[in-house]
Design a protein around this motif. Structure first.
Motif, short mmCIF file in Angstrom:
data_model
loop_
_atom_site.label_atom_id
_atom_site.label_comp_id
_atom_site.label_asym_id
_atom_site.label_seq_id
_atom_site.Cartn_x
_atom_site.Cartn_y
_atom_site.Cartn_z
N LYS A 11 37.34 35.67 45.48
CA LYS A 11 38.82 35.69 45.40
C LYS A 11 38.97 37.27 45.12
O LYS A 11 38.20 37.99 44.18
N ILE A 12 40.01 37.92 46.02
CA ILE A 12 40.54 39.15 45.52
C ILE A 12 41.95 39.10 45.27
O ILE A 12 42.55 38.63 46.00
N ILE A 13 42.06 39.75 43.90
CA ILE A 13 43.36 39.85 43.54
C ILE A 13 43.95 41.23 43.24
O ILE A 13 42.70 42.12 42.89
N GLU A 14 45.19 41.71 43.05
CA GLU A 14 45.26 42.78 42.35
C GLU A 14 45.70 42.50 40.87
O GLU A 14 45.80 41.73 40.43
N LYS A 15 45.42 43.64 40.22
CA LYS A 15 45.67 43.81 38.78
C LYS A 15 46.99 43.34 38.46
O LYS A 15 47.90 43.36 39.34
N ARG A 16 47.05 42.32 37.06
CA ARG A 16 48.28 41.67 36.76
C ARG A 16 48.75 40.66 37.46
O ARG A 16 49.49 39.79 37.08
N GLN A 17 48.01 40.06 38.49
CA GLN A 17 48.05 38.91 39.00
C GLN A 17 47.36 37.80 38.42
O GLN A 17 46.64 38.05 37.54
N SER A 18 47.72 36.53 38.69
CA SER A 18 46.85 35.46 38.02
C SER A 18 45.99 34.71 39.14
O SER A 18 46.05 34.86 40.18
N GLN A 59 34.48 33.74 22.24
CA GLN A 59 34.18 34.76 23.18
C GLN A 59 35.28 34.97 24.37
O GLN A 59 35.31 35.80 25.21
N LEU A 60 36.31 33.75 24.33
CA LEU A 60 37.32 33.81 25.26
C LEU A 60 38.48 34.64 24.98
O LEU A 60 38.86 34.40 23.91
N PRO A 61 38.75 35.74 25.78
CA PRO A 61 39.93 36.48 25.79
C PRO A 61 41.29 35.73 25.73
O PRO A 61 41.73 35.74 26.71
N LYS A 62 41.74 35.08 24.56
CA LYS A 62 42.61 34.19 24.69
C LYS A 62 44.08 34.74 25.16
O LYS A 62 45.14 34.06 25.25
N ASP A 63 44.35 36.13 25.09
CA ASP A 63 45.54 36.52 25.51
C ASP A 63 45.69 36.50 26.87
O ASP A 63 46.81 36.66 27.52
N ARG A 64 44.61 36.39 27.70
CA ARG A 64 44.90 36.26 28.96
C ARG A 64 43.95 35.37 29.65
O ARG A 64 44.35 34.88 30.78
N ILE A 79 43.19 33.12 34.55
CA ILE A 79 43.41 34.42 34.30
C ILE A 79 44.52 34.80 34.52
O ILE A 79 45.04 34.87 35.60
N GLN A 80 45.40 35.32 33.55
CA GLN A 80 46.88 35.96 33.57
C GLN A 80 47.29 36.72 32.53
O GLN A 80 47.27 36.27 31.28
N PRO A 81 47.43 37.86 32.65
CA PRO A 81 47.22 38.82 34.02
C PRO A 81 45.85 39.25 34.08
O PRO A 81 45.40 39.62 33.08
N ALA A 82 45.37 39.39 35.21
CA ALA A 82 44.04 39.83 35.50
C ALA A 82 43.96 41.51 35.31
O ALA A 82 44.97 42.21 35.63
N LYS A 83 43.04 42.13 34.62
CA LYS A 83 42.56 43.50 34.67
C LYS A 83 41.56 43.89 35.42
O LYS A 83 40.70 42.87 35.72
N LEU A 84 41.21 45.09 35.64
CA LEU A 84 40.12 45.43 36.59
C LEU A 84 38.56 45.03 36.07
O LEU A 84 38.04 44.67 36.80
N GLU A 85 38.87 45.19 34.66
CA GLU A 85 37.36 44.61 33.87
C GLU A 85 37.09 43.34 34.17
O GLU A 85 35.86 42.80 33.92
N ASP A 86 37.83 42.40 34.78
CA ASP A 86 37.97 41.08 34.90
C ASP A 86 37.04 40.76 36.26
O ASP A 86 36.37 39.44 36.37
N SER A 87 36.74 41.67 36.90
CA SER A 87 35.90 41.87 38.19
C SER A 87 34.50 41.18 37.70
O SER A 87 33.84 41.83 37.04
N ALA A 88 33.99 40.06 38.27
CA ALA A 88 32.83 39.40 37.91
C ALA A 88 32.61 38.06 38.57
O ALA A 88 33.51 37.59 39.25
N VAL A 89 31.53 37.33 38.41
CA VAL A 89 31.07 36.27 38.94
C VAL A 89 31.43 35.37 38.02
O VAL A 89 30.92 35.48 36.40
#
Lengths: 115, 111
Positions: A11-18, A59-64, A79-89
């Protein structure tokens, strides 16, 4: 037996997308885990379910990030909204209750790229 | 508490041996070992419970030293198929909580 199923595979998304990921554990496995694996690192636990109850989400970032496991079978991680640092498997794993002597069975994962 | 693995990377020729270590700053109840090939899911190799047992699977074996809070994975007469990243996962109790994984050890076996 069938393995742990995950989708989508990529999945490829832009930052701030869900985005949402889906996991179907091995039939009968009551315990389900979501792990985040950043490139070059070991898996990091996000949330653990037993049946449809949460055992550990410290350890779940509950704000997003949010996750649910309705009816104690399938699970969805959002994930909502996504940040760049969420890039991962994002790996889903399952294990039967009471099988503390058995290993986890992992799914193939969802590779998320946030641009 | 994330366990510490060493070394970070190993390069071997086919037939050579390797040892991968995993240590924890907290008491351990169990240690799991997994192998992950590039782009694939981690695959379970073996589990060791406190009591200092040693386990083996073909030419891959492991030990668990409860007092030292560490485990070692031994790969004997390595094969090309052993290449991948090895992770240890640790549990500090039998309470059912999830594993904490180390950062992994990258192993490359060359012909």
């Amino acid at each position: 037996e069938a393995g742990v199923a995950q989708s989508p595979r990529y999945k490829i998304i832009e930052k701030r997308q869900s985005v949402a990921f889906w996991c179907n554990p091995i039939s009968g496995h009551a315990t389900l885990y979501w792990y985040q694996q950043i490139l070059g690192q070991g898996p990091k636990l996000l949330i653990q379910f037993q049946n449809n109850g949460v055992v550990d989400d410290s350890q779940l970032p509950k704000d997003r990030f949010s996750a649910e496991r309705l009816k104690g079978v399938d699970s969805t991680l959002k994930i909502q909204p996504a940040k760049l640092e969420d890039s991962a498997v994002y790996l889903c794993a399952s294990r039967q209750i009471g099988q503390s002597n058995y290993g986890y069975t992992f799914g193939s994962g969802t590779r998320l790229t946030v641009v | 508490q994330q366990p510490v693995q060493s070394p970070q990377a190993v390069i071997l020729r086919e037939g050579e041996d390797a040892v991968i270590n995993c240590s924890s700053s907290k008491a351990l109840y169990s240690v799991h070992w997994y192998r992950q090939k590039h782009g694939e899911a981690p695959v379970f190799l073996m589990i060791l419970l406190k009591g200092g047992e040693q386990k083996g699977h073909e030419k891959i074996s492991a030990s668990f030293n409860e007092k030292k809070q560490q485990s070692s994975l031994y790969l004997t007469a390595s094969q090309l198929s052993y290449s991948g990243t090895y992770f240890c996962g640790t549990a500090n109790s039998n309470s059912g909580y999830a594993l904490n994984f180390g950062k992994g050890t990258s192993l490359l076996v060359t012909p």
